[in-house]
Scaffold this motif. Structure first.
Motif, PDB file in Angstrom:
ATOM      1  N   PHE A  32      -1.148   4.225  -8.995  1.00 49.63           N
ATOM      2  CA  PHE A  32      -0.650   4.258  -7.618  1.00 49.63           C
ATOM      3  C   PHE A  32       0.069   5.579  -7.353  1.00 49.63           C
ATOM      4  CE2 PHE A  32       0.027  -0.645  -7.074  1.00 49.63           C
ATOM      5  CZ  PHE A  32      -1.339  -0.820  -6.996  1.00 49.63           C
ATOM      6  N   VAL A  90       6.765   4.731  -4.375  1.00 44.20           N
ATOM      7  CA  VAL A  90       5.634   3.860  -4.095  1.00 44.20           C
ATOM      8  C   VAL A  90       6.057   2.398  -3.973  1.00 44.20           C
ATOM      9  CG1 VAL A  90       3.472   2.976  -5.049  1.00 44.20           C
ATOM     10  CG2 VAL A  90       3.915   5.437  -5.032  1.00 44.20           C
ATOM     11  N   SER A  92       8.419  -0.906  -3.599  1.00 48.94           N
ATOM     12  CA  SER A  92       9.637  -1.223  -2.849  1.00 48.94           C
ATOM     13  C   SER A  92      10.844  -1.340  -3.787  1.00 48.94           C
ATOM     14  CB  SER A  92       9.454  -2.549  -2.121  1.00 48.94           C
ATOM     15  OG  SER A  92       8.389  -2.455  -1.212  1.00 48.94           O
ATOM     16  N   SER A 114       5.876   1.632   0.537  1.00 51.10           N
ATOM     17  CA  SER A 114       6.769   0.497   0.243  1.00 51.10           C
ATOM     18  C   SER A 114       6.885  -0.419   1.449  1.00 51.10           C
ATOM     19  CB  SER A 114       8.157   1.000  -0.155  1.00 51.10           C
ATOM     20  OG  SER A 114       8.063   1.735  -1.347  1.00 51.10           O
ATOM     21  N   THR A 115       6.448  -1.648   1.279  1.00 50.62           N
ATOM     22  CA  THR A 115       6.298  -2.553   2.410  1.00 50.62           C
ATOM     23  C   THR A 115       7.442  -3.563   2.562  1.00 50.62           C
ATOM     24  OG1 THR A 115       4.828  -3.776   0.933  1.00 50.62           O
ATOM     25  CG2 THR A 115       3.774  -2.446   2.648  1.00 50.62           C
ATOM     26  N   ASP A 239      -1.600  -5.701  -0.432  1.00 50.93           N
ATOM     27  CA  ASP A 239      -1.946  -4.318  -0.752  1.00 50.93           C
ATOM     28  C   ASP A 239      -1.865  -3.963  -2.240  1.00 50.93           C
ATOM     29  OD1 ASP A 239       0.835  -4.455  -0.694  1.00 50.93           O
ATOM     30  OD2 ASP A 239       1.117  -2.601   0.432  1.00 50.93           O
ATOM     31  N   LEU A 290      -3.531   4.060  -1.000  1.00 52.84           N
ATOM     32  CA  LEU A 290      -2.332   4.813  -1.391  1.00 52.84           C
ATOM     33  C   LEU A 290      -2.499   6.295  -1.106  1.00 52.84           C
ATOM     34  CD1 LEU A 290      -2.537   2.568  -4.194  1.00 52.84           C
ATOM     35  CD2 LEU A 290      -0.189   3.153  -3.645  1.00 52.84           C
TER      36      LEU A 290
HETATM   37  N1  PHE Z   1       3.477  -2.250  -0.982  1.00 49.59           N
HETATM   38  C1  PHE Z   1       3.802  -2.163  -2.374  1.00 49.59           C
HETATM   39  C2  PHE Z   1       5.314  -2.278  -2.544  1.00 49.59           C
HETATM   40  O1  PHE Z   1       6.015  -2.169  -1.588  1.00 49.59           O
HETATM   41  C3  PHE Z   1       3.287  -0.890  -2.982  1.00 49.59           C
HETATM   42  C4  PHE Z   1       1.810  -0.689  -2.809  1.00 49.59           C
HETATM   43  C5  PHE Z   1       1.291  -0.136  -1.658  1.00 49.59           C
HETATM   44  C6  PHE Z   1       0.923  -1.056  -3.769  1.00 49.59           C
HETATM   45  C7  PHE Z   1      -0.078   0.065  -1.465  1.00 49.59           C
HETATM   46  C8  PHE Z   1      -0.439  -0.882  -3.593  1.00 49.59           C
HETATM   47  C9  PHE Z   1      -0.953  -0.339  -2.432  1.00 49.59           C
HETATM   48  O2  PHE Z   1       5.816  -2.496  -3.610  1.00 49.59           O
END
Ligand code: PHE
Length: 369
Positions: A32, A90, A92, A114-115, A239, A290
């Motif tokens: 990632f 990358v 969260s 980071s979602t 994701d 990513l």
């Molecule tokens: N969204 C994940 C997180 O916040 C990170 C991620 C993003 C992993 C996109 C894979 C693809 O931890």
């Protein structure tokens, strides 16, 4: 922090602007990290590392997906390199503690990927290029109810990861809201390898779908063990599933599942078409979500710097760049058109992909309402 270079002052003489790239380049999710860095570096390269008369100097740091390491690296970026902005991290779990340092120091953060909802609210300096987990959980709950006609769901999540936990909560709330029933919730901790006890209990509840909100490595293992103990459910994710290693680790067991994502190579717009071609040429492979988000995050920053320069401001002043970034309107990214809401979250679409013997296959696009 003071200005990043010898230029500044809003004149056209230029100077150097330092920015940080903070990514997990080693450790559990190094794939990632590399892809995100590659996307961001491509954005810089396409502009010859320049905006106007200013040279953009990217300092890359490896946070190893470790909290302590990440905080040390980011402190170094702020004090030694005097960056005006950090692109990263990358996951969260790492971006949240990093955001606390940057918020306090008055340095911009744009997390590409980071979602977790908790990252941005109430913070002045923190932004992201991706949608958040409230939206993502809702997308998958809606897909399960409306497209798969699922009546019942089970969830298995990592209670030591805020990304996984946040997704579990948003999926559960949305699935229930939409008239479905969550019949079993089980958990584990980051690093666990044996999920058979939890999966046996889930098999007993016989759910239509099993939501697995985690990264590709645990998910691959979980999928194998789920089938082994008799779980029949359609597997769903988010994701974190987006890596080709999901198939190496999950084998047959992972096929026929669905996950939400930020972007699909199959869904072309003019921005993404040019990006995919340039990325293939540079790195010899297709860009993942990513890579696309790393590219968008870097371009969001470069675009804000450009607007500060165009308006006669000083792009070495982080406050001016922050203000410009906040005012981003209809930015045409590879992952969608970006404007920020009051919490610095982009409002944009998600895609749902299916896991097939030939890799990810685009299924549908879901817009926020
Ligand atoms: N969204 C994940 C997180 O916040 C990170 C991620 C993003 C992993 C996109 C894979 C693809 O931890």
């Amino acid at each position: 922090p003071s200005s990043g270079g010898e230029g500044g002052g809003g004149d056209s003489a230029g100077g150097t602007i330092n920015i940080g790239l903070l990514m997990p380049l080693t450790g559990q999710i190094s794939q990632f990290g590399e892809q995100t860095r590659n996307g961001a570096m491509l954005a810089l390269k396409q502009r010859n590392n320049k905006v106007g008369n200013y040279t953009i100097n990217a300092v890359v740091e490896d946070d190893k997906n470790d909290e302590t390491e990440a905080v040390a690296r980011v402190q170094k970026l702020v004090t030694e390199d005097q960056v005006i902005a950090v692109i990263g991290s990358v996951s969260s779990r790492i971006s949240i503690p990093v955001s606390e340092v940057l918020e306090q120091q008055g340095v911009i953060q744009i997390s590409p990927t980071s979602t977790a909802d908790a990252l941005t609210p109430g913070k002045k300096w923190i932004f992201r290029a991706c949608f958040n987990d409230s939206f993502q959980g809702k997308v998958m709950a809606k897909f399960a109810r409306e497209e798969l006609n699922a009546q019942t769901a089970a969830i298995l999540y990592d209670l030591a990861n805020p990304y996984s936990e946040g997704l579990y909560k948003s999926f559960e709330a949305a699935f229930t809201d939409l008239g479905g029933q969550v019949v079993k919730v089980e958990s584990y901790r980051t690093g666990d390898q044996d999920f058979r006890a939890q999966l046996t209990s889930i098999a007993g509840a016989n759910p239509d779908v099993l939501f697995l909100p985690d990264y590709y490595n645990p998910v691959g293992l979980i999928a194998q063990q789920a089938r082994e103990v008799g779980v029949q459910a359609t597997l769903l994710g988010a994701d974190g599933w987006d890596d080709s290693q999901l198939y190496d680790l999950g084998g047959e067991a992972i096929l026929g599942g669905y996950f939400s994502n930020h972007y699909s190579v199959e869904q072309e717009n003019p921005e993404s078409k040019a990006f995919v071609e340039a990325y293939r040429q540079e790195y010899g492979e297709d860009p993942s979500a990513l890579a696309a988000l790393g590219y968008d995050a870097a371009n969001l920053l470069l675009d804000a710097i450009q607007r500060v320069i165009d308006n006669g401001g000083d792009p070495t002043d982080p406050e001016q760049v922050r203000d410009a970034l906040e005012q981003t309107q209809g930015f045409k990214g590879v992952t969608g058109t970006i404007s920020f809401d009051e919490n610095h979250n982009p409002v944009k679409d998600a895609v749902v992909l299916q896991t097939t013997a030939n890799g990810h296959k685009y299924v549908t696009t879901v817009s926020p309402q």
